[in-house]
Design an enzyme around this catalytic site. Structure first.
Site, PDB file in Angstrom:
ATOM      1  CD  GLU B  76      14.518  80.092 -58.441  1.00 37.24           C
ATOM      2  OE1 GLU B  76      13.680  80.558 -58.093  1.00 37.24           O
ATOM      3  OE2 GLU B  76      14.899  79.396 -58.449  1.00 37.24           O
ATOM      4  CG  HIS B 145      15.262  69.942 -63.294  1.00 38.17           C
ATOM      5  ND1 HIS B 145      14.784  69.958 -62.715  1.00 38.17           N
ATOM      6  CD2 HIS B 145      16.228  70.149 -61.437  1.00 38.17           C
ATOM      7  CE1 HIS B 145      14.285  70.062 -61.257  1.00 38.17           C
ATOM      8  NE2 HIS B 145      15.505  70.099 -61.026  1.00 38.17           N
TER       9      HIS B 145
END
Lengths: 377, 340
Positions: B76, B145
């Protein structure tokens, strides 16, 4: 007192000009003007940084990080670039800036703490031919941005090359890893230069990596790499030119480790006597000084003599004086400028807080709005 | 699963519409913006052949090729860091971070480069990035998540934070975000990615990035909410014995403070509904604004119906963590019943 000891970096780095200024092999294909331009850049860097050190000590300038003894690395690399290329730098690359005639007054004004927009408004300076990123304080961050820019150039079939400077300490950061990894995968036209001066503030390079050299790190990323004597401006330049040419020809990234030594403190907030025992290497690196070595060569080649050296120094002194004078003319920013360039609009919170600040500046109570509809004038 | 959405804003008089869900609206927007502007490039993990973990980029690789739909190494920080560099070169990059809980490795590049470039260059260099992130719980996912940790980014200047609550909003807000020269963090409520369809204009359109949206007018109490919580607030407002005004915050940063204060001053009561943890969630700022600028209009203290100050719990009890219609209803009833 506990001090770090140094470990001498492995031998075998590429060198053309030895510590005594003697050239091994063919001379570089550089005319006298170019040879003197590089000489002048080194002299200008030392003169400017010494002046800024004095300004820091007298309270005029903020932190100063000098590149004394490391000038050949940023200089030789930057000199390999062409107009429209990009340089992403940190804080010890003044020779790269000065070689491309980055306005000296902007460097000084920035170090005196002016907001960039205030500097831009008050200094009438020309843009350098090479593009410079803003300087980066958080180390490693610039590497990933530089690789991204080079990726864009690759996708757009531009011939621009991006060069980025990191230190030995930066190579421990995640952003450095990400940059090398993306560079290996996407093969963009980027040259990543590690200015290994063996010290990252108080920690020696052997606390940054267990690898034998920093250059070896590139191996695992699939990035071609070179390791050069960072105090030999010819070796640095030749290596960087090859890397830049490869990049421009579409052959992808190169990682160059330039081995040098931090002769001075990290910056003016630092005192190396507390943490480093430099008895192992310091004298040797004094002998390897990039400017002395280069000057010897120029004199032996009759490119430089005492008169010309005096002229260069006088010219540089004048340039530094003018830059400092111009920087001193930059006024403190208007306080409300802190709200500039956050986002493109002025949202409610900015308008309201700016009004509060103005009231505070005017000696009025800034906390008298109880409706959110603004202040009664 | 059937969700009813508030009708599309009536100010949009489209000739042609598609009946689509939120993730399809995202996909259609990306397609249209890439067709419109060659400098729009997508970056991310799993966005290529597989079309994204939620299929938001499905079909785009085939259409635009791998230099515009760029599957990256799994990093990321690398995605945001290189996207910033591409944006500095003039590209309009739309990186995808699969889940908001995966954005933390990118925190360095977001804080050091993305949000600061425009300021630190005195306006010289813009970074027009739209970082798409799926956020929120209720989908029985693994840890990290289901996060709603927008507060980290709301505390940071130099980046807009936008969150749609319907397919129509998603298309208009995402189009505006991609075209805007500021960095935008675009929060996609994954719980309602496929939670229901509504007619969405086929043509391109933008919605404002600095304006809250009045979902439902009322006189008794204002509910401030956004994203996947809007539907719960609307459902609650239809069951309580009060005339409820629902405001979809939509632009979490910067806030449309005028609309928020105007509504609360009118109703005199305020409830905030958000998925994020309560302490220093956006509800804290909203409550502070109401207290600072509308205290003398209040008929009750502000109440916050939110997630709790804990790590997002496991599947078996996640529905007990998340605010829903019932929790919103309790909060509305509580402020309605309060007497000074």
């Amino acid at each position: 007192m506990v001090e770090w000891t140094e470990r001498r970096p492995p031998e075998g780095e590429y060198r053309m000009l030895d510590a005594d200024g003697q050239l091994d092999g063919d001379p570089p294909e550089l005319d006298d003007d170019e040879l003197l331009a590089m000489y002048r850049t080194m002299v200008a860097t030392r003169t400017l940084e010494d002046k800024m050190l004095n300004m820091q000590r007298s309270g005029e300038a903020s932190l100063v990080a000098r590149s004394r003894g490391e000038e050949a690395t940023p200089l030789g690399c930057a000199a390999a670039l062409a107009p429209d290329d990009w340089i992403f730098y940190t804080y010890r690359q003044n020779p790269a800036l000065l070689y491309w005639e980055y306005p000296m007054a902007e460097i000084v004004a920035g170090d005196m703490g002016a907001e960039p927009q205030t500097v831009a408004e008050h200094l009438d300076t020309d843009e350098p031919d090479v593009n410079f990123s803003p300087d980066y304080t958080p180390v490693g961050v610039n590497t990933t941005n530089a690789v991204g820019m080079a990726m864009a150039d690759k996708f757009n079939d531009n011939e621009t090359v991006t060069m980025v400077f990191v230190g030995d300490g930066s190579t421990s950061e995640g952003s450095f890893h990400d940059a090398m990894n993306f560079a290996g995968v996407f093969e963009p036209p980027v040259v990543i230069v590690c200015q290994n001066n063996q010290w990252a503030i108080s920690e020696p390079s052997h606390r940054q990596t267990g690898a034998e050299t920093f250059a070896k790190k590139a191996e695992a990323y699939g990035v071609p790499h070179e390791r050069v004597d960072g105090n030999d401006v010819f070796a640095v330049r030749e290596t960087a030119e090859e890397a830049v040419e490869r990049a421009r020809n579409g052959d992808g990234p190169t990682f160059i480790e330039c081995v040098t030594y931090r002769m001075e403190e990290h910056n003016t907030s630092d005192n190396p006597d507390v943490y480093r025992d430099d008895s192992e290497q310091r004298d040797e690196w004094e002998e390897k000084d990039p400017l002395a070595r280069y000057e010897t060569y120029l004199r032996e080649e009759d490119v430089l003599d005492d008169d010309l050296a005096d002229d260069v120094q006088a010219d540089v002194d004048e340039q530094v004086s003018e830059a400092v004078a111009a920087a001193r003319e930059v006024p403190d920013s208007e306080p409300e400028r802190m709200f500039d360039y956050q986002i493109h609009d002025t949202p409610w919170n900015h308008a309201h807080q700016r009004a509060e600040l103005e009231r505070e500046q005017n000696g009025e109570n800034p906390f008298t709005d109880f409706t959110g509809e603004g202040f009664d004038e | 699963m059937s969700e009813t959405y508030p009708a599309p804003a009536s100010d949009h008089d489209a000739d042609e519409t598609d009946e689509i869900d939120l993730v399809t609206a995202v996909n259609q927007t990306l397609d249209q913006e890439m067709a419109r502007n060659d400098s729009v490039r997508l970056m991310g993990y799993d966005i290529g052949p597989i079309g994204g973990v939620y299929r938001a980029t499905e079909g785009l690789l085939e259409e635009y090729g791998n230099e515009r739909v760029i599957d990256t190494p799994l990093s990321e920080n690398g995605i945001i860091g290189t996207a910033v560099g591409m944006a500095m070169a003039g590209e309009r990059v739309v990186p995808e971070i699969q889940f908001m809980g995966f954005s933390y490795p990118a925190f360095g590049q977001i804080m050091y480069a993305l949000v600061k470039m425009y300021d630190r260059t005195g306006g010289d260099i813009e970074v027009p990035l739209t970082v798409r992130m799926a956020y929120g719980g209720g989908v029985k996912a693994l840890e990290y998540h289901q996060e709603s940790t927008e507060a980290y980014y709301l505390h940071t200047p130099g980046i807009r934070v936008v969150c749609p609550s319907t397919p129509y909003q998603a298309k208009g807000l995402l189009t505006a975000s991609i075209r805007h020269d500021d960095p935008v963090l675009f929060m996609e409520p994954k719980k309602i990615y496929r939670g229901g369809s509504q007619p969405v204009p086929t043509e391109e359109y933008t919605l404002p990035l600095d304006a809250a949206r009045l979902v439902r007018e009322g006189e008794d109490v204002t509910v401030l909410t956004w994203g996947a919580m809007v539907r719960h607030a609307v459902a609650a407002s239809e069951t309580v014995d009060a005339d409820v005004e629902v405001v979809d915050i939509r632009s979490l940063s910067p806030l449309d403070v005028e609309t928020i204060l105007e509504s609360v001053k009118k109703t005199g009561r305020c409830v905030v509904v958000h998925e994020a943890r309560r302490t220093l969630g956006l509800g804290a700022e909203l409550s502070a604004l109401v207290n600072e600028y509308a205290l003398d209009r209040l008929k009750a203290p502000v109440k916050r119906a939110t997630g709790y100050d804990v790590h997002f719990p496991s599947h078996d009890i996640e529905d007990d963590y998340l605010p829903d219609e019932e929790r919103a209803q309790y909060a509305i009833e509580a402020v309605m019943n309060y007497e000074f």
